[in-house]
Write an enzyme that holds these catalytic residues in place. Structure first.
Site, short mmCIF file in Angstrom:
data_model
loop_
_atom_site.label_atom_id
_atom_site.label_comp_id
_atom_site.label_asym_id
_atom_site.label_seq_id
_atom_site.Cartn_x
_atom_site.Cartn_y
_atom_site.Cartn_z
N LYS A 173 6.53 -2.30 2.04
CA LYS A 173 5.38 -1.62 2.65
C LYS A 173 4.14 -2.51 2.50
O LYS A 173 3.27 -2.25 1.68
CB LYS A 173 5.19 -0.25 1.99
CG LYS A 173 4.26 0.66 2.78
CD LYS A 173 4.45 2.10 2.37
CE LYS A 173 3.36 3.01 2.88
NZ LYS A 173 3.28 3.07 4.33
N ARG A 194 -7.13 -20.63 -2.12
CA ARG A 194 -6.19 -20.40 -1.04
C ARG A 194 -5.02 -21.39 -1.09
O ARG A 194 -5.23 -22.60 -1.11
CB ARG A 194 -6.91 -20.50 0.31
CG ARG A 194 -6.02 -20.03 1.46
CD ARG A 194 -6.78 -19.96 2.77
NE ARG A 194 -5.90 -19.48 3.84
CZ ARG A 194 -4.98 -20.24 4.42
NH1 ARG A 194 -4.84 -21.50 4.07
NH2 ARG A 194 -4.18 -19.73 5.35
N ARG A 233 8.49 3.82 -4.49
CA ARG A 233 8.50 2.80 -3.43
C ARG A 233 7.46 1.71 -3.71
O ARG A 233 7.69 0.52 -3.43
CB ARG A 233 8.25 3.43 -2.06
CG ARG A 233 8.33 2.38 -0.94
CD ARG A 233 8.23 2.98 0.44
NE ARG A 233 6.98 3.69 0.63
CZ ARG A 233 6.70 4.44 1.70
NH1 ARG A 233 7.59 4.57 2.67
NH2 ARG A 233 5.55 5.05 1.80
N TYR A 291 0.83 -1.20 0.00
CA TYR A 291 0.00 0.00 0.00
C TYR A 291 0.86 1.25 0.00
O TYR A 291 2.07 1.17 0.24
CB TYR A 291 -0.95 -0.01 1.21
CG TYR A 291 -0.30 0.36 2.53
CD1 TYR A 291 0.58 -0.49 3.17
CD2 TYR A 291 -0.56 1.59 3.13
CE1 TYR A 291 1.17 -0.14 4.37
CE2 TYR A 291 0.02 1.96 4.33
CZ TYR A 291 0.89 1.08 4.95
OH TYR A 291 1.48 1.43 6.13
N1 PMP Z 1 7.64 3.59 9.05
C1 PMP Z 1 6.51 2.88 9.06
C2 PMP Z 1 6.45 1.58 9.77
C3 PMP Z 1 5.35 3.37 8.39
O1 PMP Z 1 4.22 2.64 8.40
C4 PMP Z 1 5.42 4.64 7.74
C5 PMP Z 1 4.24 5.27 7.05
N2 PMP Z 1 3.23 4.49 6.68
C6 PMP Z 1 6.64 5.35 7.77
C7 PMP Z 1 7.73 4.79 8.42
C8 PMP Z 1 6.80 6.70 7.09
O2 PMP Z 1 6.83 6.54 5.70
P1 PMP Z 1 6.31 7.74 4.74
O3 PMP Z 1 7.12 8.93 5.10
O4 PMP Z 1 6.57 7.24 3.39
O5 PMP Z 1 4.84 7.92 5.06
#
Ligand code: PMP
Length: 284
Positions: A148, A100, A52, A33
Site C-alpha cells: 500500500k 537523495r 497490513r 499509508y
Molecule cells: N484497492 C486499492 C487500489 C486501494 O487503494 C484500496 C483502498 N485504499 C482498496 C483496494 C481497498 O482497501 P481497504 O478495504 O483496505 O480500504
C-alpha cells in the site's frame, strides 16, 4: 478551524506541522499509508489496517516507528481532539529524510504523519441508494500493488478519466482481466455467486474485502476468488466495490452500459448492511 495532527511523536496544530523536502515520501513515493474509517467516534477494522501496515513496511524494509498499541492511542487521541464522529484517520509512514539517492539510506529515521478528516454522514451516502457508475481503463500501475504505497499517480489519473467520462470511478483491466478499482476492490455477482479477484501482487489486499468475504461466508453466500473479464462484468447480475471509506458500494454501470437491472443489487445492499452492522459491533 485548525485540526490537531500528529507528526513524529508530537501533536501539533496543522499549520505548525512540517516535514523535510528531503523526505523520501516526497522524493520517491518511498512510503506507505493506511486509511481507517471512523463511525460514531470509533475506528473500524483497526487491527486489519495495523497488520497490513506492518506488512507493507516489511516489504519495503522500512522500520516501524510505532507500536500497534501506541498507534491505536494516536488514532484515538486525534479522533477525540478533532471531535470526529464520522470520518477517517489517514496515516503515512515514509523511510524518512536523507540525501537523495535511489538506494535506501542506512540511517534515516522514518517519518510518521497522521491526520483526521471529518466526513459527516459517511455511512449514509445517498450513492448507496443509487449505486455508482464506473468506466474501464487499462491498468498502468506498477507490479507490486499489494504494497500500500503512496505511489498513487495512476489511480489519481484513472479517477480523473472516470470523471471526464461522466462516471464515478474506473475499474482497471490487465491482460483482459479486471484487477480492481482505482482505490477499491471490485466484485461481480452472477447467479448468486460473488466473484472477486484472488489475492496476489496485482491488487491491494483490501481490509474491507477480507471482512466482507468473511461476512459473506457466514451468511452462506457463495464466493469465488478468481480473475474476471470485462465481458463478465457486462453480463453480471450485479457489481460492487469495497474500501474502508466506501464500505460496500453498488456499481450499476460500466462503460455506459447498465449492469444487471442498472440498480443496486440485493447482494451488495445486504453486504453493505451486514458490513456496517458487524464492523460497528467490533469497532474499537
Ligand atoms: N484497492 C486499492 C487500489 C486501494 O487503494 C484500496 C483502498 N485504499 C482498496 C483496494 C481497498 O482497501 P481497504 O478495504 O483496505 O480500504
Amino acid at each position: 478551524m485548525s485540526r490537531t495532527v500528529y507528526v513524529n511523536g508530537e501533536y501539533l496544530p496543522e499549520e505548525d506541522a512540517k516535514i523535510s523536502i528531503f523526505d523520501r515520501g516526497f522524493l520517491f513515493a518511498d512510503g506507505v499509508y493506511e486509511v481507517t474509517s471512523v463511525l460514531g467516534g470509533k475506528l473500524l477494522d483497526f487491527d486489519g489496517h495495523a497488520v497490513r501496515l506492518q506488512r507493507s513496511l516489511n516489504e519495503l524494509e522500512i522500520k516501524n516507528p510505532i507500536s500497534k498499541e501506541d498507534l491505536l492511542e494516536v488514532h484515538r487521541v486525534l479522533v477525540a481532539k478533532n471531535d470526529i464522529s464520522d470520518g477517517l484517520v489517514y496515516l503515512q509512514i515514509t523511510r524518512g529524510a536523507a540525501d537523495r539517492d535511489f538506494a535506501y539510506p542506512k540511517d534515516a529515521e522514518p517519518t510518521i504523519v497522521l491526520f483526521t478528516q471529518a466526513k459527516p454522514g459517511l455511512a449514509n451516502s445517498p450513492l448507496a441508494d443509487t449505486g455508482i457508475k464506473v468506466i474501464s481503463i487499462e491498468d498502468q500501475r506498477w507490479g507490486r500493488r499489494d504494497i500500500k504505497t503512496v505511489q498513487l499517480l495512476f489511480p489519481s489519473m484513472g479517477k480523473m478519466m472516470a470523471k471526464a467520462a461522466g462516471a464515478d470511478d474506473a475499474w482497471m483491466v490487465e491482460d483482459g482481466f479486471i484487477t480492481e478499482g482505482t482505490s477499491n476492490n471490485a466484485y461481480i455477482v452472477k447467479n448468486g455467486k460473488i466473484i472477486t479477484r484472488h489475492l496476489g501482487n496485482e491488487i491491494l489486499h483490501g481490509i474491507t474485502r477480507a471482512a466482507v468475504l468473511r461476512f459473506a461466508a457466514s451468511a452462506q453466500m457463495e464466493v469465488e476468488e478468481r480473475a474476471f473479464t470485462l465481458d463478465e462484468v457486462k453480463d453480471a447480475d450485479e457489481a460492487f466495490i469495497t474500501s474502508a471509506s466506501m464500505f460496500v458500494m453498488p456499481v450499476v454501470e460500466m462503460d455506459g452500459d447498465p449492469i444487471g437491472t442498472g440498480k443496486p443489487g440485493s447482494v451488495a445492499v445486504r453486504l453493505r448492511e451486514i458490513y456496517l452492522e458487524e464492523s460497528l459491533k467490533a469497532a474499537v
